[in-house]
Enzyme design. Structure first.
Site, PDB file in Angstrom:
ATOM      1  N   ASP A 194     -48.455 -24.659   5.609  1.00 55.69           N
ATOM      2  CA  ASP A 194     -49.143 -24.230   6.501  1.00 55.69           C
ATOM      3  C   ASP A 194     -49.692 -23.324   5.936  1.00 55.69           C
ATOM      4  O   ASP A 194     -50.034 -22.890   4.510  1.00 55.69           O
ATOM      5  CB  ASP A 194     -48.227 -23.419   6.954  1.00 55.69           C
ATOM      6  N   THR A 198     -36.417 -20.448   0.752  1.00 55.76           N
ATOM      7  CA  THR A 198     -35.982 -21.454   0.057  1.00 55.76           C
ATOM      8  C   THR A 198     -35.376 -21.367  -0.559  1.00 55.76           C
ATOM      9  O   THR A 198     -34.446 -20.648  -0.420  1.00 55.76           O
ATOM     10  CB  THR A 198     -37.230 -21.526  -0.723  1.00 55.76           C
ATOM     11  N   CYS A 258     -61.917 -41.046  -4.185  1.00 56.79           N
ATOM     12  CA  CYS A 258     -62.354 -40.651  -5.173  1.00 56.79           C
ATOM     13  C   CYS A 258     -61.821 -39.500  -5.423  1.00 56.79           C
ATOM     14  O   CYS A 258     -63.017 -38.426  -5.901  1.00 56.79           O
ATOM     15  CB  CYS A 258     -64.081 -40.285  -4.142  1.00 56.79           C
ATOM     16  N   HIS A 291     -47.670 -26.799  -3.044  1.00 52.41           N
ATOM     17  CA  HIS A 291     -47.683 -28.262  -2.742  1.00 52.41           C
ATOM     18  C   HIS A 291     -48.478 -28.732  -1.747  1.00 52.41           C
ATOM     19  O   HIS A 291     -48.363 -29.786  -0.511  1.00 52.41           O
ATOM     20  CB  HIS A 291     -45.964 -27.815  -2.314  1.00 52.41           C
ATOM     21  N   ARG A 324     -47.603 -32.605  12.809  1.00 52.73           N
ATOM     22  CA  ARG A 324     -47.441 -30.917  12.233  1.00 52.73           C
ATOM     23  C   ARG A 324     -48.473 -30.202  11.694  1.00 52.73           C
ATOM     24  O   ARG A 324     -48.494 -28.867  12.607  1.00 52.73           O
ATOM     25  CB  ARG A 324     -46.952 -31.398  10.499  1.00 52.73           C
TER      26      ARG A 324
HETATM   27  N1  APR Z   1     -35.678 -15.961   7.689  1.00 52.28           N
HETATM   28  C1  APR Z   1     -35.592 -16.020   6.233  1.00 52.28           C
HETATM   29  N2  APR Z   1     -35.318 -17.720   5.878  1.00 52.28           N
HETATM   30  C2  APR Z   1     -35.326 -18.323   6.353  1.00 52.28           C
HETATM   31  C3  APR Z   1     -35.442 -18.369   7.992  1.00 52.28           C
HETATM   32  C4  APR Z   1     -35.888 -16.972   8.708  1.00 52.28           C
HETATM   33  N3  APR Z   1     -36.109 -16.715   9.737  1.00 52.28           N
HETATM   34  N4  APR Z   1     -34.911 -19.753   8.146  1.00 52.28           N
HETATM   35  C5  APR Z   1     -34.470 -20.387   7.142  1.00 52.28           C
HETATM   36  N5  APR Z   1     -34.796 -19.512   6.842  1.00 52.28           N
HETATM   37  C6  APR Z   1     -34.041 -20.903   5.172  1.00 52.28           C
HETATM   38  C7  APR Z   1     -33.480 -21.047   4.998  1.00 52.28           C
HETATM   39  O1  APR Z   1     -31.511 -19.970   5.104  1.00 52.28           O
HETATM   40  C8  APR Z   1     -33.225 -21.925   3.706  1.00 52.28           C
HETATM   41  O2  APR Z   1     -32.437 -21.427   2.669  1.00 52.28           O
HETATM   42  O3  APR Z   1     -35.662 -21.226   4.335  1.00 52.28           O
HETATM   43  C9  APR Z   1     -34.439 -22.137   3.717  1.00 52.28           C
HETATM   44  C10 APR Z   1     -35.617 -23.268   3.985  1.00 52.28           C
HETATM   45  O4  APR Z   1     -35.339 -23.995   3.032  1.00 52.28           O
HETATM   46  P1  APR Z   1     -36.014 -25.635   3.345  1.00 52.28           P
HETATM   47  O5  APR Z   1     -35.873 -26.068   4.623  1.00 52.28           O
HETATM   48  O6  APR Z   1     -35.267 -26.268   2.289  1.00 52.28           O
HETATM   49  O7  APR Z   1     -37.531 -25.067   3.240  1.00 52.28           O
HETATM   50  P2  APR Z   1     -37.677 -25.362   1.296  1.00 52.28           P
HETATM   51  O8  APR Z   1     -36.695 -24.754   0.346  1.00 52.28           O
HETATM   52  O9  APR Z   1     -39.288 -24.308   1.395  1.00 52.28           O
HETATM   53  O10 APR Z   1     -38.220 -26.682   0.877  1.00 52.28           O
HETATM   54  C11 APR Z   1     -38.894 -26.644  -0.252  1.00 52.28           C
HETATM   55  O11 APR Z   1     -39.079 -29.339   0.552  1.00 52.28           O
HETATM   56  O12 APR Z   1     -39.146 -30.860   1.193  1.00 52.28           O
HETATM   57  C12 APR Z   1     -39.765 -30.024   0.399  1.00 52.28           C
HETATM   58  O13 APR Z   1     -41.979 -29.821   0.189  1.00 52.28           O
HETATM   59  C13 APR Z   1     -40.919 -29.469   1.097  1.00 52.28           C
HETATM   60  O14 APR Z   1     -41.820 -27.337   0.301  1.00 52.28           O
HETATM   61  C14 APR Z   1     -41.233 -28.290   0.924  1.00 52.28           C
HETATM   62  C15 APR Z   1     -39.393 -28.174  -0.008  1.00 52.28           C
END
Ligand code: APR
Length: 237
Positions: free
Chosen positions: A95, A178, A121, A110, A60
């Protein structure tokens, strides 16, 4: 659009970096469809097989240094620069694309992929290369005690007091990219609604698990909907 906000909190997730080529977690080809998060994103997984965990984060990290911020990251940095009220960007992402786009009022709840921490430490420092089991901690000299400075499942997210304070004061809460499946971030919109003084907006590719809690919903790729939203917001403030 509601009246001119005075205090904005933005929450981002993996979807804001998807168009920069970084995988999301729960989409059809997301990271959790290729790896078991119990193996690579928990303290127990790291204790069980640290080599697998280092390989996962090394891949990653290499992917990240090749990636570049996209128009959504740039729009959020412009919003921070041009908005004259209080602004905080809280990201679930590890990131550094928000920073590279120019965001400064930013909290990584996170953790950060390009930082490492010593389990002995608690030293935290930037680190862009692969991590292994033998490199000694530059602060305490302990070999094999270094881990990614990333919050794993079961661990406490970072900066929660500052985040809760900002959520209590904001009159605009914007959630971007998200799925709304991981707490405490998934609960921020409910926290804000309970205080009753903020407008809530979701910008995402698809409705998140918490979509019904948002007063305004805008769906589409982040590089389309985020710049348009920011320009509209700046035109009213
Ligand atoms: N533009 C906007 N939204 C998008 C795009 C895009 N191009 N591509 C994907 N998405 C949306 C998806 O529809 C989804 O709802 O981004 C979201 C990604 O969801 P996840 O993969 O669950 O990621 P996230 O919500 O950031 O996960 C939260 O879970 O695994 C842990 O610590 C990790 O920070 C992460 C946390």
């Amino acid at each position: 659009m509601t009246p001119r906000p005075r205090s904005i909190v933005v929450l981002t997730g993996a979807g804001v970096s998807a168009e920069s080529g970084l995988g999301t977690f729960r989409d059809k080809d997301g990271l959790w469809t290729k790896y078991d998060l119990q193996d690579v994103a928990t303290p127990e997984g790291f204790a069980r097989n640290p080599v697998l965990v280092h390989d996962f984060y090394n891949a990653r990290r290499r992917n990240l240094v090749e990636a570049t911020p996209n128009a959504a990251h740039a729009a959020l940095a412009e919003l921070e620069r041009r908005f004259d009220g209080d602004f905080l960007l809280v990201t679930q992402n590890v990131d550094d694309l928000h920073e590279r786009a120019g965001s400064q009022k930013l909290l990584h709840m996170h953790g950060e992929l390009l930082k490492i921490r010593c389990e002995r430490c608690d030293m935290v420092r930037p680190h862009r290369d692969d991590l292994d089991l033998v490199t000694a901690c530059p602060a305490c000299g302990t070999a094999g005690s270094l881990r990614p400075h990333v919050v794993w499942f079961g661990e406490m997210p970072l900066y929660m007091d500052a985040i809760d304070d900002a959520l209590a004061l904001c009159d605009l809460f914007v959630s971007i990219g998200t799925s709304g499946q991981v707490y405490p971030a998934a609960g921020f919109v409910a926290d804000v609604r309970r205080r009753g003084q903020a407008h809530t907006v979701e910008l995402n590719l698809d409705p998140s698990d918490g979509f019904s809690l948002f007063a305004e919903k805008i769906y589409g790729p982040a590089t389309d909907v985020v710049p348009a939203f920011v320009q509209r917001l700046l035109a009213t403030t």
